[in-house]
Design a protein around this motif. Structure first.
Motif, PDB file in Angstrom:
ATOM      1  N   GLN A  34       0.607  -4.048  -0.873  1.00 54.07           N
ATOM      2  CA  GLN A  34      -0.114  -3.575  -2.045  1.00 54.07           C
ATOM      3  C   GLN A  34      -0.682  -2.197  -1.754  1.00 54.07           C
ATOM      4  OE1 GLN A  34      -2.852  -6.395  -3.723  1.00 54.07           O
ATOM      5  NE2 GLN A  34      -4.118  -4.810  -4.622  1.00 54.07           N
ATOM      6  N   GLU A  35      -0.689  -1.345  -2.773  1.00 52.23           N
ATOM      7  CA  GLU A  35      -1.262  -0.012  -2.663  1.00 52.23           C
ATOM      8  C   GLU A  35      -2.273   0.164  -3.786  1.00 52.23           C
ATOM      9  OE1 GLU A  35       0.467   4.392  -1.725  1.00 52.23           O
ATOM     10  OE2 GLU A  35       1.545   3.224  -3.218  1.00 52.23           O
ATOM     11  N   THR A  36      -3.495   0.569  -3.426  1.00 56.13           N
ATOM     12  CA  THR A  36      -4.576   0.656  -4.403  1.00 56.13           C
ATOM     13  C   THR A  36      -5.309   1.977  -4.246  1.00 56.13           C
ATOM     14  OG1 THR A  36      -4.900  -1.726  -4.169  1.00 56.13           O
ATOM     15  CG2 THR A  36      -6.652  -0.500  -5.261  1.00 56.13           C
ATOM     16  N   PHE A  37      -5.555   2.652  -5.375  1.00 58.46           N
ATOM     17  CA  PHE A  37      -6.416   3.831  -5.355  1.00 58.46           C
ATOM     18  C   PHE A  37      -7.794   3.416  -5.834  1.00 58.46           C
ATOM     19  CE2 PHE A  37      -8.312   7.686  -7.189  1.00 58.46           C
ATOM     20  CZ  PHE A  37      -8.321   8.468  -6.052  1.00 58.46           C
ATOM     21  N   ARG A  38      -8.793   3.680  -5.002  1.00 54.38           N
ATOM     22  CA  ARG A  38     -10.172   3.328  -5.345  1.00 54.38           C
ATOM     23  C   ARG A  38     -10.887   4.604  -5.774  1.00 54.38           C
ATOM     24  NH1 ARG A  38     -11.968   0.219  -0.160  1.00 54.38           N
ATOM     25  NH2 ARG A  38     -11.528   2.266   0.658  1.00 54.38           N
ATOM     26  N   ALA A  39     -10.931   4.836  -7.090  1.00 50.83           N
ATOM     27  CA  ALA A  39     -11.435   6.093  -7.651  1.00 50.83           C
ATOM     28  C   ALA A  39     -12.873   6.385  -7.240  1.00 50.83           C
ATOM     29  CB  ALA A  39     -11.316   6.062  -9.173  1.00 50.83           C
ATOM     30  N   ALA A  40     -13.720   5.386  -7.204  1.00 56.33           N
ATOM     31  CA  ALA A  40     -15.129   5.597  -6.863  1.00 56.33           C
ATOM     32  C   ALA A  40     -15.282   6.185  -5.459  1.00 56.33           C
ATOM     33  CB  ALA A  40     -15.900   4.285  -6.973  1.00 56.33           C
ATOM     34  N   ARG A  41     -14.339   5.897  -4.574  1.00 59.04           N
ATOM     35  CA  ARG A  41     -14.393   6.402  -3.189  1.00 59.04           C
ATOM     36  C   ARG A  41     -13.399   7.522  -2.935  1.00 59.04           C
ATOM     37  NH1 ARG A  41     -14.865   1.592   1.088  1.00 59.04           N
ATOM     38  NH2 ARG A  41     -16.944   0.889   0.539  1.00 59.04           N
ATOM     39  N   GLN A  42     -12.589   7.854  -3.959  1.00 60.54           N
ATOM     40  CA  GLN A  42     -11.499   8.818  -3.773  1.00 60.54           C
ATOM     41  C   GLN A  42     -10.666   8.430  -2.556  1.00 60.54           C
ATOM     42  OE1 GLN A  42     -10.675  11.568  -5.925  1.00 60.54           O
ATOM     43  NE2 GLN A  42     -11.871  10.106  -7.118  1.00 60.54           N
ATOM     44  N   SER A  43     -10.308   7.149  -2.514  1.00 61.83           N
ATOM     45  CA  SER A  43      -9.685   6.581  -1.329  1.00 61.83           C
ATOM     46  C   SER A  43      -8.490   5.705  -1.694  1.00 61.83           C
ATOM     47  CB  SER A  43     -10.722   5.719  -0.595  1.00 61.83           C
ATOM     48  OG  SER A  43     -10.109   4.952   0.423  1.00 61.83           O
ATOM     49  N   TRP A  44      -7.415   5.863  -0.925  1.00 59.61           N
ATOM     50  CA  TRP A  44      -6.273   4.957  -1.019  1.00 59.61           C
ATOM     51  C   TRP A  44      -6.457   3.838  -0.013  1.00 59.61           C
ATOM     52  CZ3 TRP A  44      -2.611   4.881  -4.619  1.00 59.61           C
ATOM     53  CH2 TRP A  44      -2.395   6.041  -5.363  1.00 59.61           C
ATOM     54  N   LYS A  45      -5.962   2.652  -0.363  1.00 59.29           N
ATOM     55  CA  LYS A  45      -5.905   1.509   0.553  1.00 59.29           C
ATOM     56  C   LYS A  45      -4.490   0.966   0.474  1.00 59.29           C
ATOM     57  CE  LYS A  45      -7.840  -3.066   1.531  1.00 59.29           C
ATOM     58  NZ  LYS A  45      -6.798  -4.018   1.186  1.00 59.29           N
ATOM     59  N   LEU A  46      -3.814   0.939   1.601  1.00 62.20           N
ATOM     60  CA  LEU A  46      -2.436   0.468   1.677  1.00 62.20           C
ATOM     61  C   LEU A  46      -2.388  -0.753   2.583  1.00 62.20           C
ATOM     62  CD1 LEU A  46       0.548   1.123   0.915  1.00 62.20           C
ATOM     63  CD2 LEU A  46       0.665   2.423   3.045  1.00 62.20           C
ATOM     64  N   ASP A  47      -1.983  -1.884   2.028  1.00 62.47           N
ATOM     65  CA  ASP A  47      -1.841  -3.120   2.801  1.00 62.47           C
ATOM     66  C   ASP A  47      -0.407  -3.208   3.291  1.00 62.47           C
ATOM     67  OD1 ASP A  47      -4.479  -3.812   2.198  1.00 62.47           O
ATOM     68  OD2 ASP A  47      -3.888  -4.823   0.356  1.00 62.47           O
ATOM     69  N   LEU A  48      -0.249  -3.383   4.598  1.00 63.10           N
ATOM     70  CA  LEU A  48       1.072  -3.387   5.232  1.00 63.10           C
ATOM     71  C   LEU A  48       1.319  -4.688   5.983  1.00 63.10           C
ATOM     72  CD1 LEU A  48       0.852   0.225   6.691  1.00 63.10           C
ATOM     73  CD2 LEU A  48       2.237  -0.509   4.745  1.00 63.10           C
ATOM     74  N   SER A  49       2.581  -5.125   5.938  1.00 61.97           N
ATOM     75  CA  SER A  49       2.951  -6.333   6.682  1.00 61.97           C
ATOM     76  C   SER A  49       4.134  -6.038   7.585  1.00 61.97           C
ATOM     77  CB  SER A  49       3.286  -7.482   5.726  1.00 61.97           C
ATOM     78  OG  SER A  49       4.491  -7.221   5.041  1.00 61.97           O
ATOM     79  N   LEU A  50       4.273  -6.885   8.583  1.00 59.65           N
ATOM     80  CA  LEU A  50       5.379  -6.803   9.528  1.00 59.65           C
ATOM     81  C   LEU A  50       5.930  -8.200   9.688  1.00 59.65           C
ATOM     82  CD1 LEU A  50       6.880  -4.858  11.424  1.00 59.65           C
ATOM     83  CD2 LEU A  50       5.226  -5.451  13.191  1.00 59.65           C
TER      84      LEU A  50
END
Length: 129
Positions: A34-50
């Motif tokens: 999942q990839e999420t942009f968190r506007a309040a923090r001006q931050s991307w969060k990318l969830d990665l699996s292997l």
């Protein structure tokens, strides 16, 4: 007594989100959960699996401070990935212009290993199965 089940994830803050996203997905082969942009923090969060297992949360923040990241620095030493054949894995990294240290042998286990770095200098290890 506290009962821990397993390590849930490893969080990494990067300096260049797109560069690190390419490195972890295209070079190391992690899958995007999942990839999420968190506007309040001006931050991307990318969830990665292997291999179907959720492992890394990759974050971007505006102007994160640099952190000392050498293997012998206090704190997190490195993140290690198990591979079947360290020589094959090193060649795959070299094919993508990722430089590794020379392959060494763990004096305690007899297993081969090497180190390399992510785009922000985070020490990563390949450890032979």
């Amino acid at each position: 007594m506290l009962t821990l089940n397993k390590v849930h994830h490893i969080a990494i803050i990067c300096s260049d989100y797109e560069r690190s996203k390419r490195f972890y997905t295209e070079v190391l082969g992690f899958a995007v959960v999942q990839e999420t942009f968190r506007a309040a923090r001006q931050s991307w969060k990318l969830d990665l699996s292997l291999g179907g297992t959720y492992i890394i949360e990759l974050f971007s923040f505006p102007d994160p401070p640099e952190r000392l990241s050498r293997p012998e620095a206090q704190g997190l030493r490195h993140l290690a990935f198990e591979v079947n054949d360290v020589e094959v894995a090193v060649k795959a990294l070299l094919d993508k212009q990722v430089v590794t240290e020379p392959i060494r042998v763990d004096e305690l286990t007899g297993k081969r290993f090497t180190f390399f770095a992510d785009p922000d200098g985070l020490p990563l290890e390949l450890y032979e199965r």
